[in-house]
Design a protein around this motif. Structure first.
Motif, PDB file in Angstrom:
ATOM      1  N   ASN A  57       0.829  -1.212   0.000  1.00 56.28           N
ATOM      2  CA  ASN A  57       0.000   0.000   0.000  1.00 56.28           C
ATOM      3  C   ASN A  57       0.859   1.256   0.000  1.00 56.28           C
ATOM      4  O   ASN A  57       0.639   2.188  -0.765  1.00 56.28           O
ATOM      5  N   PRO A 203       0.818  -7.638   8.812  1.00 53.32           N
ATOM      6  CA  PRO A 203      -0.149  -6.862   8.044  1.00 53.32           C
ATOM      7  C   PRO A 203      -0.539  -7.622   6.779  1.00 53.32           C
ATOM      8  O   PRO A 203       0.238  -8.436   6.284  1.00 53.32           O
ATOM      9  N   SER A 204      -1.713  -7.346   6.299  1.00 54.21           N
ATOM     10  CA  SER A 204      -2.241  -8.111   5.173  1.00 54.21           C
ATOM     11  C   SER A 204      -1.367  -7.984   3.937  1.00 54.21           C
ATOM     12  O   SER A 204      -1.399  -8.830   3.066  1.00 54.21           O
ATOM     13  N   THR A 205      -0.588  -6.939   3.874  1.00 51.95           N
ATOM     14  CA  THR A 205       0.234  -6.732   2.684  1.00 51.95           C
ATOM     15  C   THR A 205       1.438  -7.659   2.651  1.00 51.95           C
ATOM     16  O   THR A 205       2.104  -7.753   1.642  1.00 51.95           O
ATOM     17  N   GLU A 219      -7.161  -0.596  -4.627  1.00 51.25           N
ATOM     18  CA  GLU A 219      -6.959   0.179  -3.416  1.00 51.25           C
ATOM     19  C   GLU A 219      -6.267   1.493  -3.717  1.00 51.25           C
ATOM     20  O   GLU A 219      -6.280   2.412  -2.927  1.00 51.25           O
ATOM     21  N   ASP A 222      -8.227   4.790  -3.415  1.00 52.23           N
ATOM     22  CA  ASP A 222      -8.739   5.158  -2.093  1.00 52.23           C
ATOM     23  C   ASP A 222      -7.704   5.921  -1.285  1.00 52.23           C
ATOM     24  O   ASP A 222      -8.005   6.808  -0.525  1.00 52.23           O
ATOM     25  N   ILE A 223      -6.485   5.497  -1.451  1.00 48.23           N
ATOM     26  CA  ILE A 223      -5.454   5.975  -0.542  1.00 48.23           C
ATOM     27  C   ILE A 223      -5.130   7.443  -0.781  1.00 48.23           C
ATOM     28  O   ILE A 223      -4.956   8.204   0.142  1.00 48.23           O
TER      29      ILE A 223
HETATM   30  C1  LIG Z   1      -4.188  -1.089   2.177  1.00 51.49           C
HETATM   31  O1  LIG Z   1      -5.111  -0.110   1.719  1.00 51.49           O
HETATM   32  C2  LIG Z   1      -6.453  -0.504   1.786  1.00 51.49           C
HETATM   33  C3  LIG Z   1      -7.293   0.580   1.158  1.00 51.49           C
HETATM   34  O2  LIG Z   1      -6.940   1.847   1.618  1.00 51.49           O
HETATM   35  C4  LIG Z   1      -6.860  -0.788   3.228  1.00 51.49           C
HETATM   36  O3  LIG Z   1      -8.187  -1.229   3.283  1.00 51.49           O
HETATM   37  C5  LIG Z   1      -5.945  -1.851   3.817  1.00 51.49           C
HETATM   38  O4  LIG Z   1      -6.226  -2.021   5.188  1.00 51.49           O
HETATM   39  C6  LIG Z   1      -4.512  -1.420   3.656  1.00 51.49           C
HETATM   40  N1  LIG Z   1      -3.653  -2.463   4.160  1.00 51.49           N
HETATM   41  C7  LIG Z   1      -2.646  -2.189   4.980  1.00 51.49           C
HETATM   42  C8  LIG Z   1      -1.858  -3.351   5.453  1.00 51.49           C
HETATM   43  O5  LIG Z   1      -2.358  -1.071   5.345  1.00 51.49           O
END
Ligand SMILES: *[C@@H]1O[C@H](CO)[C@@H](O)[C@H](O)[C@H]1NC(C)=O
Ligand SMILES: *[C@@H]1O[C@H](CO)[C@@H](O)[C@H](O)[C@H]1NC(C)=O
Ligand SMILES: *[C@@H]1O[C@H](CO)[C@@H](O)[C@H](O)[C@H]1NC(C)=O
Ligand SMILES: *[C@@H]1O[C@H](CO)[C@@H](O)[C@H](O)[C@H]1NC(C)=O
Ligand SMILES: *[C@@H]1O[C@H](CO)[C@@H](O)[C@H](O)[C@H]1NC(C)=O
Length: 291
Positions: A57, A203-205, A219, A222-223
């Motif tokens: 992200n 973290p999911s990333t 995504e 959005d950011i």
């Molecule tokens: C990455 O960005 C998306 C959208 O903004 C968000 O929902 C998600 O939680 C973010 N993931 C991390 C690990 O920051």
């Protein structure tokens, strides 16, 4: 079929970005490794330093912002990511950039949590911020720069950190025996930094490390809301804030106008805020606009 159309545009944009600003897998890995080596080698030693991973992200944000070629912090991320900027005419060796940032430790006093007068150390404190567990960086070559007149064909490096560091009133890490105060569920000590015990606390990333998966493309929008209009307010004194050129490059700079050598002119910027932050750093304070 509107969704398909949206996806198509996103993919197209991604291709352009890939050409323009993305770092290679090797560069990304090296950025992460270098951060962890530096984080493990702080003095005084850190008791709670967390291992850093690549943040996809943050990379997307950094990449998009780098391509805008603006010498100022990205106002859209100031409460989300920490941000360090670096620019130099000619090509940039990212590894050297990180080294320059880490070298700021020479100007940082842990006990009173301050920079030496007229020196920067905010890049360093963000880099070794114990609670910042991920980083995403991008580089972009800019024909011209907004905010740095005279800089042409200049490379900018943007690194965004999550969670953000340089929080006012806090030290970057707790001093103590390495790994003696690891965060909960992050007690797996390796090379003097705390790591997560289980993959699922990452973290999911984390799983996206190194490559851009389709799911991240949506995504992107959005950011980073459109920020172009917010950058007009570049303060007149920006040039003076770039005077704190890294020692090793000062001599090269003198020959800039004639020879235009690589790395002829270097400017560097840390933190999560705006130019106010840069001023604070120059004034010798470790501070940011983080709330
Ligand atoms: C990455 O960005 C998306 C959208 O903004 C968000 O929902 C998600 O939680 C973010 N993931 C991390 C690990 O920051
Ligand atoms: C970049 O800098 C590092 C450290 O100074 C060096 O080891 C490496 O060879 C350099 N890479 C390139 C492509 O010049
Ligand atoms: C920037 O680079 C382009 C392509 O290499 C070149 O044509 C142009 O003359 C350069 N501009 C300056 C000011 O060096
Ligand atoms: C630590 O892990 C346990 C078990 O998986 C979980 O219940 C707890 O919420 C975690 N704590 C934190 C701070 O993530
Ligand atoms: C500038 O360039 C000249 C000739 O190329 C060289 O002799 C001199 O040492 C350079 N000065 C600096 C400060 O690098």
């Amino acid at each position: 079929m509107a969704p398909a159309g949206v996806l198509h545009c996103t993919l197209l944009w991604l291709t352009v970005a890939a050409v323009a600003s993305l770092l290679t897998k090797e560069q990304r890995d090296s950025i992460v490794d270098q951060h962890n080596i530096y984080r493990a080698s702080v003095n005084p030693k850190a008791a709670d330093m967390a291992r850093m991973t690549w943040n996809e992200n943050a990379t997307l944000v950094a990449e998009k912002y780098a391509s805008q070629c603006i010498w100022d912090h990205n106002p859209a991320v100031k409460n989300i990511f920490g941000e360090s900027l670096f620019t130099s005419t000619g090509p940039i060796n990212v590894s050297k950039v990180l080294h320059e940032w880490f070298k700021e430790h020479e100007h940082y006093d842990y006990d009173n949590n301050q920079c030496s007068e007229d020196e920067q150390c905010g890049h360093y404190t963000q880099m070794v911020w114990a609670k910042s567990t991920s980083v995403g960086c991008a580089a972009h070559v800019c024909a011209t720069f907004q905010g740095l007149p005279g800089f042409t064909n200049t490379t900018i490096v943007v690194c965004n950190y999550f969670p953000l560091g340089n929080v006012v009133g806090h030290k970057p890490y707790q001093a103590g025996e390495p790994c003696s105060q690891c965060p909960e569920n992050w007690t797996l000590c390796e090379d003097n930094v705390c790591g997560p015990e289980h993959k699922d606390v990452l973290p999911s990333t984390e799983t996206e490390h190194g490559d851009i998966l389709p799911s991240t493309e949506t995504e992107r929008g959005d950011i980073l809301p459109s920020t172009e209009t917010e950058h007009g307010d570049i303060l007149p004194s920006t040039e003076t804030e770039h005077g704190d050129i890294l020692p090793s490059t000062e001599t090269e700079q003198e020959n800039n106008t004639r020879a235009m050598p690589e790395h002829a002119v270097i400017a560097s910027k840390a933190g999560t805020g705006t130019l106010i932050l840069a001023r604070l750093l120059l004034a010798g304070l470790i501070a940011s606009l983080v709330f």
